[in-house]
Design a protein around this motif. Structure first.
Motif, short mmCIF file in Angstrom:
data_model
loop_
_atom_site.label_atom_id
_atom_site.label_comp_id
_atom_site.label_asym_id
_atom_site.label_seq_id
_atom_site.Cartn_x
_atom_site.Cartn_y
_atom_site.Cartn_z
N ARG A 60 74.77 74.81 5.49
CA ARG A 60 74.15 76.07 4.41
C ARG A 60 72.93 76.33 3.96
NH1 ARG A 60 74.59 80.80 6.10
NH2 ARG A 60 74.91 82.07 3.92
N LEU A 61 72.62 75.31 2.96
CA LEU A 61 71.42 75.77 2.36
C LEU A 61 69.78 75.54 3.16
CD1 LEU A 61 72.38 73.57 -0.64
CD2 LEU A 61 71.62 76.30 -0.93
N ILE A 62 70.05 74.24 4.62
CA ILE A 62 69.19 74.82 4.74
C ILE A 62 68.60 75.89 6.08
CG2 ILE A 62 67.68 72.99 7.34
CD1 ILE A 62 68.99 70.61 5.75
N THR A 63 69.95 76.22 6.37
CA THR A 63 69.75 77.49 7.26
C THR A 63 69.11 78.15 6.83
OG1 THR A 63 71.63 76.46 8.72
CG2 THR A 63 71.20 78.98 8.68
N LEU A 64 69.65 78.82 5.50
CA LEU A 64 68.85 79.41 4.16
C LEU A 64 67.66 79.53 3.90
CD1 LEU A 64 72.14 79.82 2.05
CD2 LEU A 64 71.28 81.63 4.17
N MET A 65 67.31 78.48 3.80
CA MET A 65 66.20 78.01 3.73
C MET A 65 64.73 78.30 4.82
SD MET A 65 64.57 74.33 1.35
CE MET A 65 64.56 74.04 3.09
N VAL A 66 65.17 77.49 5.47
CA VAL A 66 64.65 77.55 7.29
C VAL A 66 64.61 78.55 8.08
CG1 VAL A 66 63.53 75.56 6.86
CG2 VAL A 66 66.13 75.98 8.34
N GLY A 67 65.31 79.47 7.88
CA GLY A 67 66.37 80.78 8.80
C GLY A 67 66.21 80.40 9.48
N ARG A 68 66.55 78.56 10.00
CA ARG A 68 67.02 78.56 11.64
C ARG A 68 67.90 76.88 11.01
NH1 ARG A 68 62.28 76.92 10.61
NH2 ARG A 68 61.82 74.33 11.41
N ALA A 69 69.04 76.91 12.40
CA ALA A 69 69.55 75.63 11.68
C ALA A 69 68.50 74.23 11.96
CB ALA A 69 70.20 75.76 12.53
N MET A 95 64.44 80.31 -2.01
CA MET A 95 63.53 81.61 -1.72
C MET A 95 63.13 80.99 -0.04
SD MET A 95 61.85 80.84 -5.29
CE MET A 95 60.32 81.71 -4.70
N ARG A 96 62.66 82.12 -0.05
CA ARG A 96 61.71 81.93 1.60
C ARG A 96 61.05 82.92 1.79
NH1 ARG A 96 66.07 82.77 5.06
NH2 ARG A 96 65.13 84.35 5.74
N ASP A 97 59.17 82.74 1.96
CA ASP A 97 58.34 83.42 1.92
C ASP A 97 58.00 84.38 0.82
OD1 ASP A 97 57.40 82.25 4.25
OD2 ASP A 97 58.80 83.51 5.35
N GLY A 98 58.48 83.51 -0.21
CA GLY A 98 57.96 84.25 -1.87
C GLY A 98 59.11 85.62 -1.94
N GLU A 99 60.63 85.52 -1.58
CA GLU A 99 61.20 86.19 -1.41
C GLU A 99 62.56 85.44 -1.83
OE1 GLU A 99 60.62 90.11 0.65
OE2 GLU A 99 60.65 89.03 1.77
N TYR A 100 63.44 85.91 -2.45
CA TYR A 100 64.44 86.22 -2.83
C TYR A 100 65.65 86.27 -1.95
CZ TYR A 100 69.47 86.31 -5.69
OH TYR A 100 70.69 86.26 -5.68
N VAL A 101 66.49 84.78 -1.78
CA VAL A 101 67.37 85.42 -0.19
C VAL A 101 69.34 84.68 -0.64
CG1 VAL A 101 68.36 83.61 1.18
CG2 VAL A 101 66.25 83.31 0.93
N THR A 102 68.97 84.25 -1.45
CA THR A 102 70.48 84.47 -2.48
C THR A 102 70.25 83.03 -3.31
OG1 THR A 102 72.90 83.78 -2.06
CG2 THR A 102 71.14 82.42 -1.07
N THR A 103 71.92 83.04 -4.54
CA THR A 103 72.32 82.40 -5.71
C THR A 103 73.77 81.95 -5.19
OG1 THR A 103 70.34 83.17 -7.23
CG2 THR A 103 72.05 82.05 -8.13
#
Length: 497
Positions: free
Chosen positions: A229-238, A211-219
């Protein structure tokens, strides 16, 4: 599928905590929910647990529409949750807390013997090292977390939600929890798991939703992803290196310490503790739960009256209260932010300025409201605290943002010595990086830092020296350069040759 969440949204006034969140949870699997503090994870779980009512969307549980009216209704439908923030009554026993609201009774009277026996059976089945007759107020934070877990598992459930369950547990206690989770999976239960510990997530998870900013990103399934990869998806940056490098050279060997102890002891809590910390140095204090590390920190802050010596700039001092320690330039970020670090009903602004009010008064001792608000806004920006405004109550923020408020409160007084007891407990990867950056910045400016942490990589990644405690005394003082986790653990476990 045991649980399906469709387009769930939740707003608190003008603030949208969740926006069209979707989730599918399968039986016999651990489904981890991953996201930064403020991403909406706990809000979603509280909707499932009947604490909040969604603004929009629908939920299906076991093939039927699910809209719990309250937590009791959620439990009746087979949803059990262990919250990140402890919800125990300090003045009640372990057994009374575990079976609160569903105690064994007869003719309206609680059957104490049956209550204790039922609690003992559950504690024994779960393998928890806790006395069911002990008062919760007398237990450590880690023991209270174990009681919270037992409470959540005291009723049958199809879906078990664990919100940061290991945030205050040692490695050995976490292993007990992991065994419980495996047992739940084997029984066909679905486990929704929230954690910021990436290695733990990769060990336990079957499925991971970001999740990021209250929204679904991926499963994704665990086997198809990686920590980076998970950290990048979570915070939106490497995040290339979570532990920032030192900003200034380490203090030399002959630099006198700011704070030191000689043979410090307190009956039943710790004995003969001799440690020191120099200006610009980060000293990590590591030990297993029960080693006495947190109690040493409390003694340095005037919360305990130990025997032995405490030296400040080489001169003996006696702190009979926390206020005396503060006046001497010592700050203490407690591990128990909910009870000891914040006034949850007060605003973000009031909490941040609570200790440093004296610096914000005019010549006649009157508060300068503009200065107070500006100081709070500056700390909110500096620590990236996610809040709608500085007038928002601290208790309405996520646990990680509450932790950053506690840190901001102490930064206001520009302490000479900063004591950090589990500074990143319940804090996500992005927020951890911000806290680590502040620690490095403070050390570069000459602050002496003592840090207790249960996360050994954190201790090794930030410390200049590591003090290892075992059985309530100092087992070793080690230079952090080249130090391995294995070496530290041999001292902490008392098995070093």
């Amino acid at each position: 599928m045991v649980l399906e969440i469709h387009d769930i949204a939740k707003s608190f006034g003008p603030v949208a905590a969740l926006k069209r969140m979707n989730l599918t949870v399968r039986r016999g699997r651990v489904h981890t929910l991953l996201g930064e503090n403020g991403a909406g994870k706990s809000t979603l779980m509280k909707i499932l647990a009947g604490v909040f009512t969604p603004t929009a969307g629908s939920i299906v549980l076991n093939g039927k529409a699910y809209a719990p009216r309250n937590p009791r209704d959620a439990r009746a439908h087979g949803i059990s949750i262990v919250f990140q923030e402890l919800s125990l009554s300090r003045n009640l026993s372990v057994a009374e807390n575990i079976f609160a609201s569903h105690e064994p009774s007869r003719f309206g009277f609680i059957r104490d013997r049956a209550l204790n026996e039922a609690a003992e059976r559950l504690i024994r089945e779960l393998g928890l090292p806790v006395d069911v007759r002990a008062k919760v107020g007398d237990l450590s934070i880690a023991q209270r977390q174990l009681v919270e877990i037992a409470k959540g598992l005291s009723l049958p459930a199809d879906v078990v939600i664990l919100d940061e369950p290991t945030s205050s547990l040692s490695d050995s206690e976490a292993e007990i929890l992991f065994a419980i989770i495996e047992r739940l999976k084997s029984q066909g239960k679905a486990v929704i798991y929230i954690s910021h510990r990436m290695e733990e997530i990769m060990r336990l998870s079957d499925d991971i939703t970001v999740m990021r900013d209250g929204e679904y990103v991926t499963t994704t399934e665990k086997s198809e992803t990686s920590i980076d990869r998970l950290i990048t998806l979570m915070v939106g940056r490497a995040m290339n290196d979570i532990y920032p490098p030192r900003e200034a050279p380490r203090p030399s060997a002959d630099t006198p310490p700011v704070l030191a102890t000689k043979n410090l002891s307190f009956a039943g809590k710790f004995r003969d503790v001799s440690i020191d910390v120099k200006p610009g140095e980060v000293v990590g204090l590591f030990g297993l739960v029960g080693s006495g590390r947190s109690d040493v920190m409390k003694a340095l802050f005037g919360m305990l009256a130990p025997q032995g010596e405490i030296l400040l700039d080489g001169k003996p001092v006696t702190f009979r209260s926390a206020a005396q320690a503060i006046r001497s330039g010592i700050a203490f970020v407690t591990e128990n932010r909910k009870e000891e670090g914040l006034v949850l009903l007060h605003s973000v602004e009031r909490n941040i300025n609570m200790v440093g009010l004296g610096q914000l008064t005019g010549p006649l001792g009157l508060m300068r409201g503009g200065a107070e608000r500006e100081a709070a806004r500056a700390e909110v920006k500096r620590l990236a605290i996610k809040t709608a405004s500085i007038d928002t109550s601290a208790g309405s923020l996520s646990g990680g943002n509450q932790q950053k408020i506690v840190l901001a409160k102490w930064l206001q007084i520009k302490p000479r010595v900063l004591i950090l007891d589990e500074p990143t407990r319940g804090v996500d990867v992005g927020a951890k990086f911000e806290i680590y950056r502040i620690i490095r910045e403070l050390a570069a400016n000459g602050t002496a830092i003592l840090m207790v942490s249960s996360e050994l990589p954190e201790v090794l990644g930030l410390s200049d020296r590591v003090v290892v405690m075992h059985n309530k005394s100092v087992a070793a003082v080690l230079d952090a350069d080249g130090l391995t986790p294995e070496t530290v653990m041999t001292y902490a476990a008392g098995i070093h040759a």
